[in-house]
Design a protein around this motif. Structure first.
Motif, PDB file in Angstrom:
ATOM      1  N   ASN A  14      65.608  27.547  29.738  1.00 15.12           N
ATOM      2  CA  ASN A  14      64.724  26.731  30.574  1.00 15.12           C
ATOM      3  C   ASN A  14      63.438  26.372  29.845  1.00 15.12           C
ATOM      4  N   GLY A  15      62.937  27.301  29.025  1.00 16.44           N
ATOM      5  CA  GLY A  15      61.714  27.022  28.279  1.00 16.44           C
ATOM      6  C   GLY A  15      61.890  25.884  27.291  1.00 16.44           C
ATOM      7  N   PHE A  16      62.993  25.883  26.563  1.00 16.39           N
ATOM      8  CA  PHE A  16      63.232  24.807  25.597  1.00 16.39           C
ATOM      9  C   PHE A  16      63.576  23.495  26.294  1.00 16.39           C
ATOM     10  N   LYS A  17      64.271  23.554  27.419  1.00 23.40           N
ATOM     11  CA  LYS A  17      64.710  22.330  28.099  1.00 23.40           C
ATOM     12  C   LYS A  17      63.648  21.746  29.031  1.00 23.40           C
ATOM     13  N   LEU A  18      62.489  22.355  29.117  1.00 21.39           N
ATOM     14  CA  LEU A  18      61.457  21.921  30.060  1.00 21.39           C
ATOM     15  C   LEU A  18      61.135  20.435  29.873  1.00 21.39           C
ATOM     16  N   TYR A  19      61.232  19.678  30.949  1.00 25.73           N
ATOM     17  CA  TYR A  19      60.935  18.243  30.860  1.00 25.73           C
ATOM     18  C   TYR A  19      60.067  17.744  32.012  1.00 25.73           C
ATOM     19  N   ASP A  20      60.581  17.865  33.242  1.00 21.43           N
ATOM     20  CA  ASP A  20      59.888  17.219  34.357  1.00 21.43           C
ATOM     21  C   ASP A  20      58.502  17.806  34.605  1.00 21.43           C
ATOM     22  N   GLN A  21      58.354  19.139  34.469  1.00 22.98           N
ATOM     23  CA  GLN A  21      57.031  19.745  34.637  1.00 22.98           C
ATOM     24  C   GLN A  21      56.070  19.273  33.542  1.00 22.98           C
ATOM     25  N   ASN A  22      56.593  19.169  32.323  1.00 20.43           N
ATOM     26  CA  ASN A  22      55.787  18.680  31.195  1.00 20.43           C
ATOM     27  C   ASN A  22      55.347  17.242  31.420  1.00 20.43           C
ATOM     28  N   LEU A  23      56.266  16.429  31.921  1.00 22.64           N
ATOM     29  CA  LEU A  23      55.970  15.025  32.192  1.00 22.64           C
ATOM     30  C   LEU A  23      54.896  14.876  33.256  1.00 22.64           C
ATOM     31  N   LEU A  47      55.822  28.100  23.863  1.00 28.77           N
ATOM     32  CA  LEU A  47      55.905  28.106  25.322  1.00 28.77           C
ATOM     33  C   LEU A  47      57.066  28.979  25.789  1.00 28.77           C
ATOM     34  N   THR A  48      58.202  28.885  25.119  1.00 26.83           N
ATOM     35  CA  THR A  48      59.379  29.669  25.497  1.00 26.83           C
ATOM     36  C   THR A  48      59.141  31.158  25.302  1.00 26.83           C
ATOM     37  N   ILE A  49      58.519  31.524  24.183  1.00 26.89           N
ATOM     38  CA  ILE A  49      58.245  32.936  23.920  1.00 26.89           C
ATOM     39  C   ILE A  49      57.326  33.522  24.990  1.00 26.89           C
ATOM     40  N   VAL A  50      56.233  32.818  25.273  1.00 26.45           N
ATOM     41  CA  VAL A  50      55.255  33.324  26.242  1.00 26.45           C
ATOM     42  C   VAL A  50      55.855  33.400  27.637  1.00 26.45           C
ATOM     43  N   THR A  51      56.504  32.329  28.086  1.00 22.79           N
ATOM     44  CA  THR A  51      57.049  32.310  29.445  1.00 22.79           C
ATOM     45  C   THR A  51      58.190  33.299  29.623  1.00 22.79           C
ATOM     46  N   THR A  52      59.023  33.473  28.592  1.00 25.46           N
ATOM     47  CA  THR A  52      60.132  34.428  28.692  1.00 25.46           C
ATOM     48  C   THR A  52      59.608  35.842  28.911  1.00 25.46           C
ATOM     49  N   ILE A  53      58.596  36.219  28.141  1.00 25.96           N
ATOM     50  CA  ILE A  53      58.027  37.564  28.279  1.00 25.96           C
ATOM     51  C   ILE A  53      57.345  37.734  29.628  1.00 25.96           C
ATOM     52  N   GLY A  62      46.379  22.384  28.395  1.00 26.26           N
ATOM     53  CA  GLY A  62      47.690  21.851  28.748  1.00 26.26           C
ATOM     54  C   GLY A  62      48.792  22.876  28.539  1.00 26.26           C
ATOM     55  N   PHE A  63      48.704  23.627  27.420  1.00 31.03           N
ATOM     56  CA  PHE A  63      49.703  24.657  27.140  1.00 31.03           C
ATOM     57  C   PHE A  63      49.677  25.739  28.202  1.00 31.03           C
ATOM     58  N   TRP A  64      48.499  26.287  28.482  1.00 32.10           N
ATOM     59  CA  TRP A  64      48.413  27.381  29.451  1.00 32.10           C
ATOM     60  C   TRP A  64      48.646  26.899  30.873  1.00 32.10           C
ATOM     61  N   GLY A  65      48.357  25.639  31.131  1.00 31.58           N
ATOM     62  CA  GLY A  65      48.703  25.081  32.438  1.00 31.58           C
ATOM     63  C   GLY A  65      50.196  25.056  32.653  1.00 31.58           C
ATOM     64  N   LEU A  66      50.950  24.682  31.604  1.00 33.62           N
ATOM     65  CA  LEU A  66      52.413  24.700  31.687  1.00 33.62           C
ATOM     66  C   LEU A  66      52.943  26.124  31.825  1.00 33.62           C
ATOM     67  N   VAL A  67      52.326  27.067  31.117  1.00 37.37           N
ATOM     68  CA  VAL A  67      52.736  28.469  31.235  1.00 37.37           C
ATOM     69  C   VAL A  67      52.591  28.942  32.677  1.00 37.37           C
ATOM     70  N   ILE A  68      51.448  28.652  33.282  1.00 36.66           N
ATOM     71  CA  ILE A  68      51.205  29.067  34.677  1.00 36.66           C
ATOM     72  C   ILE A  68      52.222  28.428  35.607  1.00 36.66           C
ATOM     73  N   LEU A  69      52.457  27.136  35.429  1.00 35.76           N
ATOM     74  CA  LEU A  69      53.388  26.409  36.301  1.00 35.76           C
ATOM     75  C   LEU A  69      54.809  26.977  36.184  1.00 35.76           C
TER      76      LEU A  69
END
Length: 284
Positions: free
Chosen positions: A214-223, A76-82, A146-153
């Motif tokens: 932010n990618g590694f620390k993601l919590y509330d959006q994941n929840l 998730l971090t790799i994809v979102t960072t890029i 779920g993964f790509w939904g988090l990426v979009i968010l």
């Protein structure tokens, strides 16, 4: 010439720094050190901690859900960072040109960053599940969705913030260098990759550092968006640590050990990333 105020600050600087320094020690240093100690203990409350050595770390590293969460957060971090940095840079480049309504566009792109992560998660859960319902799917029944939904968010929330940083960097670029490149016949691609991007490395360093952490620390959006479903397959590291800590009595130490491992991972990744991008600043 030093003013009276400057002399007073030089003389009494420790008095001004002391309240913040004490707050930092009490609010961060002491809890952090005690948290590291508790990661070597079995406890249900901080008053009944019993030293157990590295057994909590052994349990954490043997936990398949933790290892899966590590892989999930890394991808998730790799994809979102890029995605975030490329799109934010492109938007910033367009909005620094003389186009009508650029200030309005800046406000619109920045606005999602003002919304809380929990609210964003529930909003996008409704939106994405509404779209996916046409294929009889939902975020909570598919690890991929779920993964790509988090990426979009995450991208939708953070692109505007990174865009502002890139705009500030682009507005401070030396115009004489850009003009000289144009006079020398440099085309748009050469100007971008040979001049603009090297000069923008300080901004790229900041934005990449923020998006990685932010990618590694993601919590509330994941929840809010997936809550780890299905079967904890879309569970990031922060959510996994919380679920471990509160899963059952006696597992608080394992959750604390995971938190320490999580801190070490994020710190190492952030330092390496910062070192790499900073070295390119010097080369530029």
């Amino acid at each position: 010439m030093i003013t009276m105020a400057g002399k007073a600050i030089r003389r009494w600087w420790a008095l001004f720094v002391l309240p913040t320094f004490l707050a930092f020690i009490i609010g961060f240093i002491v809890p952090f050190i005690y948290g590291v100690y508790l990661s070597f203990c079995k406890f249900s409350t901080v008053t009944n901690a019993k030293w157990v050595g590295f057994s909590n770390y052994a349990k954490a590293l043997k936990d398949s859900t933790f290892l899966h969460a590590l892989l999930f957060s890394t991808l998730l971090t790799i994809v979102t960072t890029i995605v975030i940095n490329v799109i934010a840079f492109a938007i910033a480049y367009l909005l620094t040109k003389s186009i009508r309504g650029s200030n309005v566009f800046r406000s619109v792109f920045f606005m999602p960053n003002l919304i809380g992560g929990i609210i964003l998660g529930y909003i996008w859960m409704l939106l994405l599940n509404g779209v996916l319902s046409h294929w009889a799917k939902s975020l909570t029944y598919s690890e991929v969705y779920g993964f790509w939904g988090l990426v979009i968010l995450v991208c939708w929330q953070q692109i505007g913030y990174m865009m502002i940083i890139y705009i500030a960097g682009m507005q401070s670029l030396p115009t004489d260098v850009l003009e000289a490149a144009a006079v020398d016949g440099a085309n748009g691609r050469q100007t971008m990759f040979k001049i603009i991007i090297p000069l923008m490395m300080p901004s790229i360093t900041v934005c990449s550092f923020l998006t990685v952490t932010n990618g590694f620390k993601l919590y509330d959006q994941n929840l809010a968006l997936t809550n780890g479903a299905p079967s904890r397959m879309s569970e990031g590291l922060a959510l996994n640590i919380t679920n471990t800590f509160y899963s059952k009595i006696g597992y608080e130490g394992v959750g604390q050990a995971k938190a320490v491992l999580f801190f070490i991972l994020v710190a190492v990744v952030a330092l390496v990333q910062n070192k790499l991008t900073t070295s390119k600043e010097v080369a530029a």
